[in-house]
Design a protein around this motif. Structure first.
Motif, PDB file in Angstrom:
ATOM      1  N   TYR A 228       1.341   0.445   3.222  1.00  0.00           N
ATOM      2  CA  TYR A 228       2.227   1.278   2.429  1.00  0.00           C
ATOM      3  C   TYR A 228       1.942   1.033   0.799  1.00  0.00           C
ATOM      4  O   TYR A 228       2.071   1.966   0.148  1.00  0.00           O
ATOM      5  CB  TYR A 228       3.772   1.035   2.509  1.00  0.00           C
ATOM      6  CG  TYR A 228       4.192   1.653   4.076  1.00  0.00           C
ATOM      7  CD1 TYR A 228       3.670   2.601   4.924  1.00  0.00           C
ATOM      8  CD2 TYR A 228       4.768   0.488   4.694  1.00  0.00           C
ATOM      9  CE1 TYR A 228       4.077   2.767   5.739  1.00  0.00           C
ATOM     10  CE2 TYR A 228       5.197   0.551   6.109  1.00  0.00           C
ATOM     11  CZ  TYR A 228       4.745   1.895   6.522  1.00  0.00           C
ATOM     12  OH  TYR A 228       5.192   2.031   8.073  1.00  0.00           O
ATOM     13  N   GLU A 229       1.691  -0.305   0.710  1.00  0.00           N
ATOM     14  CA  GLU A 229       1.494  -0.747  -0.730  1.00  0.00           C
ATOM     15  C   GLU A 229       0.275   0.272  -1.296  1.00  0.00           C
ATOM     16  O   GLU A 229      -0.055   0.786  -2.417  1.00  0.00           O
ATOM     17  CB  GLU A 229       1.161  -2.027  -0.905  1.00  0.00           C
ATOM     18  CG  GLU A 229       0.712  -2.588  -2.343  1.00  0.00           C
ATOM     19  CD  GLU A 229       2.039  -2.612  -3.126  1.00  0.00           C
ATOM     20  OE1 GLU A 229       2.183  -2.576  -4.423  1.00  0.00           O
ATOM     21  OE2 GLU A 229       3.063  -2.513  -2.679  1.00  0.00           O
ATOM     22  N   VAL A 230      -0.985   0.204  -0.337  1.00  0.00           N
ATOM     23  CA  VAL A 230      -2.151   0.842  -0.899  1.00  0.00           C
ATOM     24  C   VAL A 230      -1.984   2.470  -0.899  1.00  0.00           C
ATOM     25  O   VAL A 230      -2.528   3.119  -1.910  1.00  0.00           O
ATOM     26  CB  VAL A 230      -3.196   0.583   0.413  1.00  0.00           C
ATOM     27  CG1 VAL A 230      -4.443   1.353   0.055  1.00  0.00           C
ATOM     28  CG2 VAL A 230      -3.583  -1.013   0.385  1.00  0.00           C
ATOM     29  N   PHE A 231      -1.440   3.143   0.202  1.00  0.00           N
ATOM     30  CA  PHE A 231      -1.165   4.476  -0.048  1.00  0.00           C
ATOM     31  C   PHE A 231      -0.204   4.909  -1.185  1.00  0.00           C
ATOM     32  O   PHE A 231      -0.497   5.968  -1.840  1.00  0.00           O
ATOM     33  CB  PHE A 231      -0.610   5.152   1.346  1.00  0.00           C
ATOM     34  CG  PHE A 231      -1.730   5.131   2.421  1.00  0.00           C
ATOM     35  CD1 PHE A 231      -2.726   5.885   2.506  1.00  0.00           C
ATOM     36  CD2 PHE A 231      -1.429   4.126   3.778  1.00  0.00           C
ATOM     37  CE1 PHE A 231      -3.835   5.770   3.476  1.00  0.00           C
ATOM     38  CE2 PHE A 231      -2.441   4.198   4.640  1.00  0.00           C
ATOM     39  CZ  PHE A 231      -3.509   5.156   4.500  1.00  0.00           C
ATOM     40  N   LEU A 232       0.689   3.967  -1.455  1.00  0.00           N
ATOM     41  CA  LEU A 232       1.563   4.530  -2.585  1.00  0.00           C
ATOM     42  C   LEU A 232       0.868   4.044  -3.946  1.00  0.00           C
ATOM     43  O   LEU A 232       0.740   4.988  -4.712  1.00  0.00           O
ATOM     44  CB  LEU A 232       3.004   3.565  -2.480  1.00  0.00           C
ATOM     45  CG  LEU A 232       3.956   4.105  -3.616  1.00  0.00           C
ATOM     46  CD1 LEU A 232       4.398   5.455  -3.138  1.00  0.00           C
ATOM     47  CD2 LEU A 232       5.189   3.317  -2.940  1.00  0.00           C
ATOM     48  N   VAL A 233       0.757   2.926  -4.010  1.00  0.00           N
ATOM     49  CA  VAL A 233       0.238   2.480  -5.464  1.00  0.00           C
ATOM     50  C   VAL A 233      -1.189   2.728  -5.813  1.00  0.00           C
ATOM     51  O   VAL A 233      -1.412   2.978  -7.063  1.00  0.00           O
ATOM     52  CB  VAL A 233       0.376   0.944  -5.702  1.00  0.00           C
ATOM     53  CG1 VAL A 233      -0.053   0.332  -7.113  1.00  0.00           C
ATOM     54  CG2 VAL A 233       1.720   0.544  -5.176  1.00  0.00           C
ATOM     55  N   SER A 234      -2.030   3.067  -4.895  1.00  0.00           N
ATOM     56  CA  SER A 234      -3.700   3.434  -5.239  1.00  0.00           C
ATOM     57  C   SER A 234      -3.612   4.816  -6.054  1.00  0.00           C
ATOM     58  O   SER A 234      -4.305   5.013  -6.838  1.00  0.00           O
ATOM     59  CB  SER A 234      -4.420   3.516  -4.155  1.00  0.00           C
ATOM     60  OG  SER A 234      -3.935   4.353  -3.172  1.00  0.00           O
TER      61      SER A 234
END
Length: 734
Positions: free
Chosen positions: A608-614
């Motif tokens: 979730y961090e990657v998909f959101l923050v990237s």
């Protein structure tokens, strides 16, 4: 990575028939191979090197049992009110049941009544008969079990309560069933609402099912070569199904975005695979590393669980970047762009400012309030974690609807709760031991004098007379803290006796083994969590090229982890909301659950961090405006993360409804772990804290920026090349 996946997506579109055919063919071959070999699970959950394991090996060596020892069914009887098991009518009915079982089943070698075994309770109301087979317990057929179940209806009809225990299981653990189907149905509904298309909604589930099928068949085949517990299959099913659906969701969502922007089907598939596919591969590898990290605990059955689940996640990645593009290429515009009323569009809540969403605006306008409320809520939920107790479920934690649970209660009523916590104490003497018999008598006396001891049996010698075993029955049950204290007291007393009498005193048995497993897992948890957190920080520094963003992500993971474990303690151990979640009774937290939650929740949190923050990083790199980056990231990725989180929760909640207490705890922990991490941490605390940090969130020392590799998770290099290509074509046209 991005360019490679772009080319793979392109290739899959051109050869979609071969890819789809090969996927189905591989699944068919795996199914045939698995059915031909059959499963061979190993349910041994001991840990090499523990005191109980050492003692157990000594007992097995000195008192060898035949390898083909037969399975045993204990039939527990409780006489009707006003009668005892010695009443003539009750005796006749019990004899009738045992005679019928022996006559009907050729594998039964002996049956023994409670009176013959001499195990009647003090009031003579309860006792158990024994049915012994000539085959191991796990080979006793369903037909043999049906004979027992049908036969005991004779005593039940006569008003004699009759239940079953022993080494032969009658309410076996479910791995796959109606509860999991419910989770998949809910996931399908979420996908249908997300994409406003039943066709598109069905595709991620179909591809996930194919990948899961291949993964599970590999595990079943692997049971013939490696020691794998049946719980490994459950964990692999939960995780493989959830990530399989989610990974397909991410790629399909990006594909539809590219179609909406006017790209061709072929180009849209390739771009989706190169961009969203890159994030999928990165996220999947992160989950795999976390699962393989379970081996750090150096516990064989836990390592096997991690490897099994990692296999299913690896297959899910391959399916996502190969089969999903092939199906998209085959279906073309039938998987068309998202409609305006889709869930993703509604979650985005596009306002007049097309670069923002309603939720994004709310969070960025009130970052301090959202941060304080979110962190405060998670810390409050985490508080029960401070008094967590670990253990392994037994028949006493099963539903009262199972005969094993009712048998457990009857045996506790007859002989006390300590009957289920029987400890085996082994005493080894040597040539320096003076007066062995007197020494043994002293050991028995010392054990009887310990607190919480109900009784000690006379020592039984081995053939050579230098190794003895005796049973110690506690006053309390196997999961009570007093029983744990007794095991440690026996070991402390053994150290004293070893110095005084030159003997070795060891304690083992199922209860002691479970206590050692729980202690070993409890000791391994801090080290494992530290390694995971350190790995996450380094990985995210590489991805986001920032110091504070990874630090925030790691602290957010710790918050969601603490809340998850705190909530599990609140429900499972403290006994709150048991009826809401269908938990039969309060019990210690599953001993290997915290380690599993750390590994899996870390992987999902990084997803979730990657998909959101990237996406936020991509916008910030182009604009240099931190608030705009947050708003665009929430708008473009928030809906997908929301749908992915809901799908994860739906799949895990399906397992939460399973009757087996181990599966139920795992499902409950992962369901609420996703809830806390995806919706409170990633969708609320992360954007709020990043708003407060402003440009500082993206700070990275220049010297560090020069030496870090560019992972290009968002596939920016692909988009730049496509933009140059389009610009060149336009120039030529002019």
């Amino acid at each position: 990575m991005a360019k490679l996946l772009y080319r793979i997506g392109n290739w899959a579109v051109h050869h979609y028939k071969k890819v789809i055919g090969a996927s189905i063919g591989i699944l068919a071959v795996m199914v045939i191979a698995a059915l031909a070999m059959g499963p061979s699970f190993e349910e041994n959950m001991s840990i090499p090197g523990t005191e109980s394991e050492k003692a157990l090996k000594g007992v097995e060596r000195e008192f060898p049992q035949p390898d083909d020892a037969g399975g045993e069914v204990q039939i527990i009887f409780k006489a009707p009110k006003g009668e005892t098991l010695e009443s003539e009518s009750v005796l006749n009915k019990m004899a009738e049941v045992l005679d019928e079982i022996k006559e009907e089943d050729k594998h039964v070698v002996s049956t023994t009544t409670p009176l013959e075994l001499g195990n009647l309770s003090a009031n003579k109301m309860i006792g158990y008969a024994s049915v012994v087979y000539d085959i191991p317990a796990d080979e006793v057929s369903d037909k043999s079990k049906e004979i027992v179940l049908e036969s005991i209806e004779t005593t039940r009809d006569a008003g004699i309560q009759t239940e079953l225990a022993g080494s032969v299981a009658f309410s076996e653990m479910e791995i796959g069933g109606i509860t999991e189907v419910i989770g998949v149905i809910v996931a399908f509904v979420i996908l249908a609402v997300t994409f406003t298309s039943f066709l598109v909604a069905g595709m991620p589930i179909i591809t996930a099912a194919i990948g899961l099928g291949i993964g599970l068949m590999l595990i079943l085949i692997g049971t013939n070569f490696f020691e794998i517990t049946s719980f490994s299959l459950t964990l692999a099913t939960m995780l493989g199904l959830a990530v399989g659906i989610d990974y397909a969701l991410f790629i399909v969502s990006r594909y539809r975005q590219q179609l909406a922007q006017g790209y061709s089907v072929k180009e849209s598939v390739a771009i989706a695979n190169g961009t969203a596919g890159s994030a999928v591969v990165f996220a999947g590898i992160t989950v795999i590393v976390a699962l393989l990290g379970l081996g750090v605990a150096d516990i064989p059955f836990l390592t096997a669980m991690g490897i099994s689940a990692a296999v299913c996640v690896l297959i899910a990645i391959l399916i996502a970047v190969l089969l999903v593009p092939a199906i998209l290429g085959a279906m073309g515009h039938k998987m068309g762009p998202a409609r305006k009323n889709s869930l993703i569009q509604r979650v985005k809540g596009a306002s007049k400012n097309t670069d923002s969403s309603k939720w994004g605006n709310f969070v960025t306008k009130r970052p301090l309030l959202v941060t304080i409320l979110g962190i405060g809520l998670l810390i409050t939920i985490s508080v029960p974690f401070l008094h967590m107790e670990l253990g392994l479920p037994d028949n006493g934690t099963k539903s009262e609807e199972t005969t094993e649970r009712r048998a457990y209660d009857l045996l506790s009523e007859a002989y006390g709760p300590g009957y289920h916590a029987n400890l085996v104490v082994a005493v080894k003497t040597d040539k320096n031991t003076k007066n062995p018999q007197e020494t043994l008598n002293n050991v028995v006396k010392e054990l009887n004098d310990l607190p919480n001891v109900k009784g000690v049996t006379p020592p039984i010698p081995n053939a050579s007379g230098d190794f003895y075993i005796m049973n110690v029955t506690p006053e309390t049950g196997p999961n009570d803290s007093e029983t744990n204290d007794l095991v440690h007291s026996i070991r402390d007393k053994g150290k004293t006796l070893a110095k005084e009498d030159n003997i070795e005193v060891m304690v083992t048995g199922a209860t002691a083994v479970n206590i050692d497993i729980s202690q070993k897992l409890n000791d391994a948890l801090p080290l494992f969590a530290l390694l995971i957190v350190g790995f996450a920080f380094i990985l995210l520094v590489l991805v986001f090229r920032s110091i504070l963003v990874p630090l925030k992500a790691v602290l957010g993971f710790l918050l969601s982890l603490g809340a998850t474990l705190g909530f599990i303690v609140f429900v499972i151990q403290d006994g709150n909301l048991l009826n809401v979640f269908g938990v039969p009774t309060a019990s210690p937290v599953l001993s290997f659950l915290p380690v599993i939650v750390v590994g899996i929740l870390f992987g999902l949190a990084m997803d979730y961090e990657v998909f959101l923050v990237s996406r936020m990083r991509e916008v910030y790199t182009h604009t240099g405006e931190p608030r705009k980056a947050i708003l665009v990231g929430m708008k473009d990725s928030g809906g997908v993360v929301t749908a992915a989180g809901l799908i994860m929760m739906a799949v895990f909640a399906g397992f939460m409804m399973a009757p087996d207490p181990i599966i139920k705890q795992m499902g409950l922990a992962l369901t609420f772990g996703v809830l806390f991490d995806a919706f409170i941490v990633r969708m609320a605390i992360v954007p709020a804290v990043m708003t407060l940090m402003g440009k500082a969130a993206w700070y990275l020392p220049k010297w560090l920026d020069k030496i870090l590799p560019d992972l290009d998770i968002e596939g920016e290099s692909i988009m730049r090349e496509l933009e140059k290509k389009d610009s060149h074509v336009q120039d030529e046209a002019v």
